[in-house]
Every structure is written in C-alpha cells, then in structure tokens.
Scaffold this motif. Structure first.
Motif, PDB file in Angstrom:
ATOM      1  N   VAL A 312       0.867  -1.177   0.000  1.00  0.00           N
ATOM      2  CA  VAL A 312       0.000   0.000   0.000  1.00  0.00           C
ATOM      3  C   VAL A 312       0.907   1.231   0.000  1.00  0.00           C
ATOM      4  CG1 VAL A 312      -1.803   1.258   1.236  1.00  0.00           C
ATOM      5  CG2 VAL A 312      -1.777  -1.244   1.292  1.00  0.00           C
ATOM      6  N   TYR A 313       0.590   2.221  -0.845  1.00  0.00           N
ATOM      7  CA  TYR A 313       1.501   3.349  -1.027  1.00  0.00           C
ATOM      8  C   TYR A 313       0.724   4.654  -1.231  1.00  0.00           C
ATOM      9  CZ  TYR A 313       4.196  -0.728  -2.664  1.00  0.00           C
ATOM     10  OH  TYR A 313       4.778  -1.958  -2.785  1.00  0.00           O
ATOM     11  N   VAL A 314       1.432   5.771  -1.022  1.00  0.00           N
ATOM     12  CA  VAL A 314       0.995   7.067  -1.540  1.00  0.00           C
ATOM     13  C   VAL A 314       2.130   7.599  -2.392  1.00  0.00           C
ATOM     14  CG1 VAL A 314       0.197   9.401  -1.058  1.00  0.00           C
ATOM     15  CG2 VAL A 314      -0.429   7.542   0.494  1.00  0.00           C
ATOM     16  N   VAL A 315       1.828   7.856  -3.662  1.00  0.00           N
ATOM     17  CA  VAL A 315       2.821   8.330  -4.620  1.00  0.00           C
ATOM     18  C   VAL A 315       2.542   9.802  -4.917  1.00  0.00           C
ATOM     19  CG1 VAL A 315       3.819   7.992  -6.914  1.00  0.00           C
ATOM     20  CG2 VAL A 315       2.933   6.019  -5.628  1.00  0.00           C
ATOM     21  N   SER A 316       3.481  10.676  -4.613  1.00  0.00           N
ATOM     22  CA  SER A 316       3.312  12.098  -4.886  1.00  0.00           C
ATOM     23  C   SER A 316       3.545  12.366  -6.367  1.00  0.00           C
ATOM     24  CB  SER A 316       4.305  12.917  -4.058  1.00  0.00           C
ATOM     25  OG  SER A 316       5.629  12.699  -4.540  1.00  0.00           O
ATOM     26  N   PRO A 317       3.061  13.506  -6.873  1.00  0.00           N
ATOM     27  CA  PRO A 317       3.354  13.851  -8.272  1.00  0.00           C
ATOM     28  C   PRO A 317       4.855  13.886  -8.568  1.00  0.00           C
ATOM     29  CG  PRO A 317       1.572  15.227  -7.445  1.00  0.00           C
ATOM     30  CD  PRO A 317       2.101  14.454  -6.262  1.00  0.00           C
ATOM     31  N   ALA A 318       5.674  14.317  -7.597  1.00  0.00           N
ATOM     32  CA  ALA A 318       7.121  14.354  -7.813  1.00  0.00           C
ATOM     33  C   ALA A 318       7.694  12.953  -7.970  1.00  0.00           C
ATOM     34  CB  ALA A 318       7.802  15.070  -6.642  1.00  0.00           C
ATOM     35  N   ALA A 319       7.160  11.994  -7.209  1.00  0.00           N
ATOM     36  CA  ALA A 319       7.610  10.605  -7.344  1.00  0.00           C
ATOM     37  C   ALA A 319       7.130  10.020  -8.675  1.00  0.00           C
ATOM     38  CB  ALA A 319       7.101   9.765  -6.179  1.00  0.00           C
ATOM     39  N   TYR A 320       5.904  10.361  -9.051  1.00  0.00           N
ATOM     40  CA  TYR A 320       5.366   9.870 -10.323  1.00  0.00           C
ATOM     41  C   TYR A 320       6.252  10.283 -11.497  1.00  0.00           C
ATOM     42  CZ  TYR A 320       2.495   9.930 -14.526  1.00  0.00           C
ATOM     43  OH  TYR A 320       2.055   9.771 -15.809  1.00  0.00           O
ATOM     44  N   ASP A 321       6.828  11.477 -11.427  1.00  0.00           N
ATOM     45  CA  ASP A 321       7.666  11.974 -12.528  1.00  0.00           C
ATOM     46  C   ASP A 321       8.918  11.124 -12.740  1.00  0.00           C
ATOM     47  OD1 ASP A 321       5.904  14.029 -13.070  1.00  0.00           O
ATOM     48  OD2 ASP A 321       6.979  15.506 -11.863  1.00  0.00           O
ATOM     49  N   LEU A 322       9.277  10.308 -11.754  1.00  0.00           N
ATOM     50  CA  LEU A 322      10.459   9.447 -11.888  1.00  0.00           C
ATOM     51  C   LEU A 322      10.137   8.128 -12.589  1.00  0.00           C
ATOM     52  CD1 LEU A 322      12.027   9.869  -8.309  1.00  0.00           C
ATOM     53  CD2 LEU A 322      12.711  11.041 -10.426  1.00  0.00           C
ATOM     54  N   ILE A 323       8.858   7.823 -12.772  1.00  0.00           N
ATOM     55  CA  ILE A 323       8.452   6.531 -13.329  1.00  0.00           C
ATOM     56  C   ILE A 323       8.554   6.567 -14.855  1.00  0.00           C
ATOM     57  CG2 ILE A 323       6.547   4.885 -13.545  1.00  0.00           C
ATOM     58  CD1 ILE A 323       5.546   5.936 -10.822  1.00  0.00           C
ATOM     59  N   PRO A 324       9.292   5.645 -15.455  1.00  0.00           N
ATOM     60  CA  PRO A 324       9.435   5.638 -16.921  1.00  0.00           C
ATOM     61  C   PRO A 324       8.146   5.200 -17.606  1.00  0.00           C
ATOM     62  CG  PRO A 324      10.472   3.690 -15.977  1.00  0.00           C
ATOM     63  CD  PRO A 324      10.055   4.554 -14.808  1.00  0.00           C
ATOM     64  N   LYS A 325       7.992   5.609 -18.849  1.00  0.00           N
ATOM     65  CA  LYS A 325       6.819   5.261 -19.646  1.00  0.00           C
ATOM     66  C   LYS A 325       7.054   3.943 -20.389  1.00  0.00           C
ATOM     67  CE  LYS A 325       4.766   9.229 -18.703  1.00  0.00           C
ATOM     68  NZ  LYS A 325       3.551   9.315 -17.874  1.00  0.00           N
ATOM     69  N   ASN A 326       6.032   3.085 -20.363  1.00  0.00           N
ATOM     70  CA  ASN A 326       6.049   1.827 -21.122  1.00  0.00           C
ATOM     71  C   ASN A 326       7.314   1.015 -20.874  1.00  0.00           C
ATOM     72  OD1 ASN A 326       3.522   2.290 -22.498  1.00  0.00           O
ATOM     73  ND2 ASN A 326       4.608   3.853 -23.683  1.00  0.00           N
ATOM     74  N   LYS A 327       7.663   0.896 -19.604  1.00  0.00           N
ATOM     75  CA  LYS A 327       8.861   0.146 -19.229  1.00  0.00           C
ATOM     76  C   LYS A 327       8.576  -0.637 -17.960  1.00  0.00           C
ATOM     77  CE  LYS A 327      13.732   0.744 -17.960  1.00  0.00           C
ATOM     78  NZ  LYS A 327      14.824   1.724 -17.706  1.00  0.00           N
ATOM     79  N   HIS A 328       9.119  -1.847 -17.892  1.00  0.00           N
ATOM     80  CA  HIS A 328       8.956  -2.654 -16.682  1.00  0.00           C
ATOM     81  C   HIS A 328       9.655  -1.946 -15.526  1.00  0.00           C
ATOM     82  CE1 HIS A 328       9.326  -6.024 -13.865  1.00  0.00           C
ATOM     83  NE2 HIS A 328       8.332  -6.578 -14.537  1.00  0.00           N
TER      84      HIS A 328
END
Length: 372
Positions: A312-328
């Motif tokens: 269970v998590y809370v992901v901030s917009p700043a953390a979301y920006d670190l997530i790559p697109k279409n990648k495992h």
C-alpha cells in the motif's frame, strides 16, 4: 454512556498493543482510554499513537504502558477531559478548539464516567433546534479527497490455480463478493472516488463487472498492460498526475483508513509513503550470543520482528515523474530512485486488519474472516 458500553473503550497498561488495536477496532471510534486499576484516566490512545510507537521501536506485543511512556515523551500536557457538569455547547467548543472529535468525561477523582463524541453532540444540537438531520449517504462516509486511487489488478494469480484459470485473482469471491469490490468500496468510503485499475490477465472479467464504476459511486479508468510492467510500471500509463495517488495491490484485503494514510503522507512531506506491516519470525532454537569463542548470553527461541512492505503506497506527483513510460518498473525501483535522489520515503505502520491473499491458505483465511 452505560458502564457496559464504556468498558469497550477501556484498557490497562499491562495489556499489549495488539489488544489495544483490537479494542480500537471493535469500538469503531478510533480511540481507547488507558486507565489504572481504580478506573482513573491515564491518557487517551489512538491508532496514530500506535503508529508512532511502532516507528519508535515498540512492537505489537509491547505493553500499553510502554506506549503511554512513548506518548508522554512526545506530548507533555495531560489528556483533555471535561467534568460531568459541562454543558454540551461548551464540550463542542472545547473539542472544536482542540481539533478533537471525542473527549473523556471524568469525575472529581479522575474516574472515567463517559466518552462524548462531537458527532453525537451535533446531532443532539440539531434536534434541539428542530432541524431535521440529513440522512447520511448509503455508502459514502466522507466528502471527496484531493487524491486518486490506483489498484494493481493485472497479476496472473498462479499460486491460486485452478481458481484463477478463468478469472483474475482480484475477482475471486470473498463471501459471494469479488475481492476487488471490497477494495473499491474502501476507497469510496474514504472519499477517493477517482480510480485507476491496472489490468492484464483476464481484463474483460474486471471491466465487465465494474464498467465505468458509476454503479459503485466511483469513476474508473483502466490501465491495460499489453505486457506485464511490474508493480509500478502501470502508473506510467496515466497521462497526467497533479495530485497524490493512493495505491494498493489488488490482492490485499484490509481495513486501513486511506484518509489517515494520506494525512500521514502530507505530515511527513514525503515523495513516497509505504505502508508497512510488522512481521514476526520465531526462531525455534536457543540463539547463542558470543564474543569470540566466549558465550555471553543465550536467547531461548527469540521472536524477531521486522517492518515489511505491505503493498500500500501514496505516490506524490514528484515521485510519479520518476516513473518511466512503457517500461517494466517495480515499486522497489521507485524507492531506490527516490532515495538515490535524496528524496523522502516515509513508512506508515498498518495496524488495522490486513491480509495478503497470495496462497490458498490466505484465501481460506479471507473467507473465514468475512463470513457473515
């Protein structure tokens, strides 16, 4: 409040923190009153106090007295109380100023004689003024929150075959209702009604059941993974994120308060908050503590306790920006990337009911726990 009802809120310092959480859960008011052997109030305790205690090194088998000491080390002032002769309007004023929803009533000797609730006093005031109280919504407990929910429901559920041969694990029935329905309902009751559901295996079973979510008082967008993207990769399929994402795995049955989780996230100004659960390992042997060849002491069959990732998590917009697109990409990758960037990752101890349905025995446990 009658004495037999008041007992539902009382705990002693010799009881365990685990027993305290059971009392808080059963009375459904989020509070317990720690009293001495004469019924004199020592302090009030909430699930928030338990979380802080766990982060400060206590465990669920610790005594409540240790938790009281931990709270008193942080908060110098005594518990807020009122006397039996204080009028309802004055009680409401005191609670409003203190930012609390409940307050113990004690007599001149400090004995607990009642516990008054802000909600009940407001209801009484409305009746006194001849107002007709508005009926609460059937399913909604809170107004909308500034957050979206994400449910990761794309797994294969291979360890639960043959049950998952024809449906994804989150759609397995728990007391004749899909597991995923319990999760959606918990989001809705917390006021989080914009949901994203990641899908892969047997996606049509989920989409045909929930459709756009309107039948469950939520709005659902589906994040379909053509190929599995890991435990966090599906987040990259969301076009734009400008508010926190409260995220849970789709095979977790829990009574966690998502509002408390989100408040904790904001209080700690975290990029990512991870729900953690205490996990005990019982060593079946005597453990020898040595210094060189000398035995210093022995611990007979000790229990080691750890805080583990509860999914269970809370992901901030700043953390979301670190997530790559279409990648495992996994949540462990995100945690490591945030820490490498010297960002803040907070741990939120989950003290409410929580069950990870990973194996057949867990599924049977869920059936037993939710049998009506």
């Amino acid at each position: 409040m009658k004495s037999e009802l008041l007992k539902k809120y009382l705990v002693s310092q010799s009881q365990s923190v685990r027993e305290l959480m059971q009392v808080i859960g059963e009375n459904a008011r989020g509070i317990a009153l720690a009293v001495d052997s004469d019924g004199v109030l020592i302090t009030t305790l909430t699930d928030g106090d338990v979380r802080r205690g766990l982060l400060n090194g206590l465990c669920l088998k610790s005594q409540i007295g240790e938790l009281v000491e931990d709270k008193e080390s942080r908060i110098a002032h005594p518990a807020l109380v009122v006397s039996p002769d204080v009028a309802d309007d004055e009680c409401l004023r005191i609670m409003e100023e203190a930012g609390v929803r409940q307050i113990p009533v004690v007599d001149e000797f400090g004995h607990v004689v009642d516990l008054v609730s802000k909600d009940l006093l407001l209801d009484k005031a409305a009746l006194r003024l001849n107002y007709v109280a508005e009926e609460p919504k059937a399913s909604s407990q809170y107004e909308d929150m500034e957050a979206s929910g994400v449910i990761m429901a794309g797994g294969f559920g291979t360890r639960l075959r043959p049950l998952t041969d024809h449906m994804p694990k989150p759609m397995l029935p728990i007391n004749d209702r899909p597991l995923l329905e319990y999760i959606v309902e918990r989001f809705e009751r917390a006021g989080i009604r914009k949901l994203y559901v990641s899908t892969h295996y047997k996606r049509e079973v989920i989409e045909n059941h929930f459709r756009d979510g309107s039948g469950h008082n939520v709005s659902i967008d589906y994040l379909h993974e053509d190929d599995p993207l890991g435990t966090a990769g599906a987040l990259g399929l969301i076009e734009k994120v400008n508010r926190p994402l409260v995220m849970t795995n789709g095979d977790i049955l829990t009574e966690i308060d998502f509002r408390s989780l989100l408040c904790f996230h904001h209080e700690h100004d975290a990029m990512l908050t991870v729900g953690v659960r205490q996990y005990d390992i019982k060593v079946p042997f005597g453990v020898m503590n040595t210094k060189g060849s000398d035995v210093i002491s022995i611990d007979e069959k000790p229990v080691l306790d750890f805080l583990v990732n509860a999914g269970v998590y809370v992901v901030s917009p700043a953390a979301y920006d670190l997530i790559p697109k279409n990648k495992h990409y996994n949540m462990t990758d995100l945690i490591e990337d945030i820490l490498a960037a010297e960002g803040s990752v907070a741990a939120f101890p989950i003290v409410e009911y929580w069950l990870d349905i990973g194996q057949m025995s867990d599924y049977q446990q869920a059936q037993n726990d939710h049998h009506e």
